[in-house]
Scaffold this motif. Sequence first.
Motif, PDB file in Angstrom:
ATOM      1  N   ILE A 259       0.853  -1.191   0.000  1.00 54.64           N
ATOM      2  CA  ILE A 259       0.000   0.000   0.000  1.00 54.64           C
ATOM      3  C   ILE A 259       0.886   1.237   0.000  1.00 54.64           C
ATOM      4  O   ILE A 259       1.709   1.409   0.904  1.00 54.64           O
ATOM      5  CB  ILE A 259      -0.924   0.028   1.231  1.00 54.64           C
ATOM      6  CG1 ILE A 259      -1.597  -1.324   1.445  1.00 54.64           C
ATOM      7  CG2 ILE A 259      -1.964   1.132   1.107  1.00 54.64           C
ATOM      8  CD1 ILE A 259      -2.095  -1.546   2.851  1.00 54.64           C
ATOM      9  N   GLU A 260       0.699   2.089  -1.003  1.00 54.86           N
ATOM     10  CA  GLU A 260       1.462   3.340  -1.040  1.00 54.86           C
ATOM     11  C   GLU A 260       0.710   4.457  -0.318  1.00 54.86           C
ATOM     12  O   GLU A 260       1.290   5.212   0.451  1.00 54.86           O
ATOM     13  CB  GLU A 260       1.765   3.750  -2.474  1.00 54.86           C
ATOM     14  CG  GLU A 260       2.655   4.990  -2.560  1.00 54.86           C
ATOM     15  CD  GLU A 260       3.151   5.280  -3.952  1.00 54.86           C
ATOM     16  OE1 GLU A 260       3.039   6.447  -4.383  1.00 54.86           O
ATOM     17  OE2 GLU A 260       3.649   4.348  -4.608  1.00 54.86           O
ATOM     18  N   TYR A 261      -0.580   4.570  -0.585  1.00 57.74           N
ATOM     19  CA  TYR A 261      -1.374   5.582   0.109  1.00 57.74           C
ATOM     20  C   TYR A 261      -2.848   5.210   0.051  1.00 57.74           C
ATOM     21  O   TYR A 261      -3.291   4.426  -0.791  1.00 57.74           O
ATOM     22  CB  TYR A 261      -1.160   6.985  -0.471  1.00 57.74           C
ATOM     23  CG  TYR A 261      -1.672   7.173  -1.883  1.00 57.74           C
ATOM     24  CD1 TYR A 261      -3.023   7.428  -2.146  1.00 57.74           C
ATOM     25  CD2 TYR A 261      -0.808   7.111  -2.974  1.00 57.74           C
ATOM     26  CE1 TYR A 261      -3.501   7.604  -3.433  1.00 57.74           C
ATOM     27  CE2 TYR A 261      -1.275   7.288  -4.271  1.00 57.74           C
ATOM     28  CZ  TYR A 261      -2.613   7.540  -4.495  1.00 57.74           C
ATOM     29  OH  TYR A 261      -3.082   7.704  -5.766  1.00 57.74           O
ATOM     30  N   VAL A 262      -3.607   5.811   0.945  1.00 59.87           N
ATOM     31  CA  VAL A 262      -5.067   5.739   0.963  1.00 59.87           C
ATOM     32  C   VAL A 262      -5.579   7.167   1.022  1.00 59.87           C
ATOM     33  O   VAL A 262      -5.178   7.941   1.901  1.00 59.87           O
ATOM     34  CB  VAL A 262      -5.592   4.937   2.165  1.00 59.87           C
ATOM     35  CG1 VAL A 262      -7.107   4.919   2.177  1.00 59.87           C
ATOM     36  CG2 VAL A 262      -5.047   3.517   2.154  1.00 59.87           C
ATOM     37  N   GLY A 263      -6.433   7.521   0.074  1.00 55.98           N
ATOM     38  CA  GLY A 263      -6.913   8.896   0.006  1.00 55.98           C
ATOM     39  C   GLY A 263      -8.406   8.983  -0.218  1.00 55.98           C
ATOM     40  O   GLY A 263      -9.119   7.973  -0.311  1.00 55.98           O
ATOM     41  N   LEU A 264      -8.882  10.222  -0.296  1.00 52.92           N
ATOM     42  CA  LEU A 264     -10.302  10.511  -0.475  1.00 52.92           C
ATOM     43  C   LEU A 264     -10.476  11.467  -1.641  1.00 52.92           C
ATOM     44  O   LEU A 264      -9.595  12.271  -1.943  1.00 52.92           O
ATOM     45  CB  LEU A 264     -10.880  11.143   0.798  1.00 52.92           C
ATOM     46  CG  LEU A 264     -10.680  10.382   2.099  1.00 52.92           C
ATOM     47  CD1 LEU A 264     -11.047  11.266   3.272  1.00 52.92           C
ATOM     48  CD2 LEU A 264     -11.507   9.116   2.119  1.00 52.92           C
ATOM     49  N   GLN A 265     -11.646  11.380  -2.276  1.00 50.20           N
ATOM     50  CA  GLN A 265     -11.915  12.237  -3.425  1.00 50.20           C
ATOM     51  C   GLN A 265     -13.405  12.505  -3.533  1.00 50.20           C
ATOM     52  O   GLN A 265     -14.230  11.660  -3.163  1.00 50.20           O
ATOM     53  CB  GLN A 265     -11.396  11.556  -4.699  1.00 50.20           C
ATOM     54  CG  GLN A 265     -11.469  12.404  -5.955  1.00 50.20           C
ATOM     55  CD  GLN A 265     -10.999  11.633  -7.186  1.00 50.20           C
ATOM     56  OE1 GLN A 265     -11.819  11.251  -8.023  1.00 50.20           O
ATOM     57  NE2 GLN A 265      -9.709  11.391  -7.283  1.00 50.20           N
TER      58      GLN A 265
END
Length: 296
Positions: free
Chosen positions: A267-273
Amino acid sequence: MNNILRHGQRLGCWLPAVQHHIHTTAVHRTFWEREKKSGYKTKLPEPSKKQLILDGFKELKEEIKLWRREVKEQLESDPILVFRPGETDVVFDFKAPDVLDKWTVTTDADHGEGKSTATLELSAAGAGLFHGEVNSDHTKDGIIKRTGYANIRTKRVRKSFKRETTYDWTQYNMLIMKVRGDGRSYLINLHTEGYFDLMWNDIYHYVLYTRGGPHWQIAKIPFSKFFLSSKGRVQDRQGPIALNKVTHFGFSVAAKKGMDGPFGLEIEYVGLQYDPSHREEFAYEMYQTPKYIVAT
């Protein structure tokens, strides 16, 4: 009728102790949880009062810095500037320093129920690597029927001075992740721990399908696709996520259908959009269940 009353009086005289264990109040007939871990609470040695005071003084400086940052963000926040359709706001970045300290790893072996192993560490690419081995062999105690799981989740989000709080993701409708998997399916978990004991184990799930191979993939999942479960059981009474009450985020993997063996999720990142083209509020049917009936 008189005979029944006489027999009841005799039993009351002979068995006085039984009367203290028979509860007729509504409190003892309703759903009740002893504690939030539902029996999985591990007892840890508590430090002395002196050690607690010394540790408190050491953390005071950092807590004041965190409090100042909270006040600054509150004064500078502008809903118009924060609300940016189409842009990804990273929430969990595995390239950030001390990121591993914000996550907890658990397996069935931690509770003496199985033999699975798991670790969360940084990979050669600098991303988070959740890997180990799931094993469906369980303890032969006559109680445990199925096992073979491992999961990671974030620690409870807190404000300054150890005040518990929740994530507020109400202005977003998409979950964005950059991952590299092994071809297995992983379960994404969004914990929305409620105030009442009935809601302590509420978790929203969705499946993350990984392709395997050397290439990264960007997963874009609408929050409207997540479904509610409690203690591993999908609930009949469904509803959309309360995005202002998210307490934890995590991933799970299981050894179901003969899928025992090693696993690995990078996992490199977890984001929101926020995607303005996505109008769906909730993807599943809302069944009308009788009042006061909890899904089983």
